[in-house]
Scaffold this active site. Structure first.
Site, mmCIF file in Angstrom:
data_model
loop_
_atom_site.group_PDB
_atom_site.id
_atom_site.type_symbol
_atom_site.label_atom_id
_atom_site.label_comp_id
_atom_site.label_asym_id
_atom_site.label_seq_id
_atom_site.Cartn_x
_atom_site.Cartn_y
_atom_site.Cartn_z
ATOM 1 C CE LYS A 274 -3.720 -2.072 2.782
ATOM 2 N NZ LYS A 274 -4.858 -1.854 1.885
ATOM 3 N NE ARG A 348 -11.073 -9.822 -2.208
ATOM 4 C CZ ARG A 348 -11.404 -8.889 -3.082
ATOM 5 N NH1 ARG A 348 -11.793 -9.217 -4.305
ATOM 6 N NH2 ARG A 348 -11.356 -7.614 -2.760
#
Length: 493
Positions: A274, A348
């Site tokens: 990130k 996920r």
């Protein structure tokens, strides 16, 4: 935070308190009601202040009055209730605003007038007091430690105090304190809270509340074939964990509900790292897991007539030489193989193994919640959770529960055409698709692991952390969703 909370039959203005908080319906004037009462006690200064501030009781209006020794209550905070019928939601919000104001005023005692005609006002107000009076001070030292704390709160009613009101207030305080468990966990820095510590925190809550607790370490995850959780955690020096909490009612229940939470104690993005700006907020990427721990504490207090399970998948997503890579293919507990596309879409993957594990319990409902996608924040803003479900009747029940809890949610669609984007040339499924509809494709991926079980997915990426206080929420971790899940359990039991 330990507050001595009581329900009393007394005029709140006559209670010896640092602050008295009173809700005012829209249209109030100094000729009747509480404003007239204050005018009698404090003189014409009330009319002048009301006129100057244009205070009429509109929703979210507030008016702070100093009593200058003319009343036992030293200050009075009037809070506009608006025109709508007052419900638990408004009472909870009134109490939260009052408690937050009391903190700012360095008050140690607070009196809150319970609005008349609200069935569960005492419980809602007690929840609001705890939620509004929350602050996280675990890492403050010296002069940074607050000198005062809110120690005593009286909930004032005009009628006789019933046992149901006293019990409701006691339960509300426990529920509020349970939600604050989520806030504490989210606010704890990642060097202090990693998967092992999160599992220990869940175990401590279980012990304190008579819940069953099972913790799977790396060896057990490997033995069970939870390869996706292991893949996400393999770049970190901290091993992943799976936690399974269980509440069983006094009388056996045929109905079984499972709540699943994403517990990324820190998410660097892995090899798809990130940007540095904002990465410190990724300590809160375990907001879904924190909610599950808090929910199970609340369930233990409420004692619903239904079996409830809480499942947490926890890992730390870091970019060392052993980190998982784009292009890798891993198996899963479900048996499906998954091609990795973006290592920053790790949540996920963790949830996929958790959902397959939840499915094996053969529940009547699986609900997962996770700080899953920035796309959901783009779609709905920072104060609203998006939810998806494979059963339309569940959608209505969830909406009803969220409204009753006063938490903002919005249903998003499972658009089948977007499933095409998850097709892989090298494995059974890819874990991400194109950028567009990112929260939807994430939900479609998760749906692959729930089978035919009734399922709700809640994306709490926006409201799990707040950059400023609002409503019943403080700055930082909010616990948004816990009250909704608790109402849903009540609805389904």
């Amino acid at each position: 935070m330990s507050i001595k909370l009581s329900v009393v039959s007394q005029d709140p203005l006559q209670i010896d308190a640092d602050v008295a908080v009173i809700g005012v319906p829209e249209g109030a004037t100094t000729k009747e009601g509480i404003l007239a009462k204050l005018e009698d006690a404090l003189g014409p200064v009330v009319s002048r202040i009301v006129k100057r501030e244009d205070f009429t009781g509109k929703k979210d209006q507030t008016l702070d009055l100093q009593t200058l020794g003319k009343l036992p209550a030293q200050r009075v905070l009037l809070v506009g209730l608006g025109k709508a019928t007052v419900t638990d939601v408004e009472v909870r919000l009134l109490a939260a605003k009052g408690a937050r104001f009391a903190l700012g005023a360095k008050a140690e005692s607070l009196a809150i007038a319970l609005p008349e005609g609200v069935a569960h006002a005492a419980r809602a107000a007690a929840e609001g007091v705890v939620l509004g009076g929350y602050r996280f001070t675990a890492f403050l030292t010296g002069d940074r430690i607050p000198k005062t704390k809110l120690a005593r709160v009286a909930l004032a009613t005009t009628g006789r105090v019933s046992k149901a009101e006293r019990d409701g207030a006691a339960l509300g305080q426990k529920v509020g304190e349970a939600v604050c468990i989520a806030r504490d966990l989210i606010n704890t820095p990642p060097n202090e809270l990693y998967p092992e510590k999160l599992a220990k925190a869940a175990e401590d809550v279980a012990k304190a509340n008579g819940l069953e607790c099972k913790i799977f370490d790396k060896a057990q995850l490997t033995k069970r074939g939870m390869k996706l959780i292991l893949a996400v955690g393999q770049g970190s020096a901290r091993d992943p964990r799976l936690v399974h909490l269980t509440y069983k009612p006094a009388k056996p229940s045929k109905k079984k509900l499972v709540f699943v939470g994403k517990g990324l104690t820190f998410d660097s993005g892995g090899l798809c790292i990130k940007p540095a700006q904002g990465m410190e907020e990724m300590k809160g990427d375990m907001g879904g897991a924190a909610n599950v721990v808090a929910l199970m504490a609340a369930v233990a207090a409420v004692k619903p007539h239904v079996e409830v399970h809480g499942i947490i998948g926890s890992a730390e997503n870091m970019p060392d030489g052993n980190a998982y890579r784009p292009g890798d293919v891993f198996g899963s507990l479900d048996g499906k193989t998954v091609e990795i596309i973006n290592t920053d879409a790790e949540g996920r993957l963790v949830l996929a193994d958790c959902l397959a594990y939840a499915r094996s319990l053969e529940p009547d409902l699986i609900l997962d919640n996770a700080t899953l996608t920035g796309a959901c924040v783009v779609a709905l803003g920072p104060t609203v959770s998006g939810f998806f479900t494979n059963r339309e009747e569940l959608a209505e029940q969830f909406r009803t529960s969220a409204k009753a809890a006063g938490e903002s949610t919005w249903q998003l669609p499972l658009i089948e055409e977007l499933r095409e984007g998850l097709k892989s040339d090298w494995a059974d499924i890819k874990h991400t698709a194109d950028r567009w509809g990112g929260s939807i494709t994430a939900a479609l991926f998760l749906r692959e692991f729930v089978g035919d079980r009734p399922w709700i997915h809640v994306d709490i990426a926006g409201p799990s952390l707040a950059n400023k206080p609002y409503g019943i929420y403080p700055k930082g971790g909010t616990g948004h969703g816990v009250l909704t899940f608790l109402r849903l359990i009540d609805e389904l039991s």
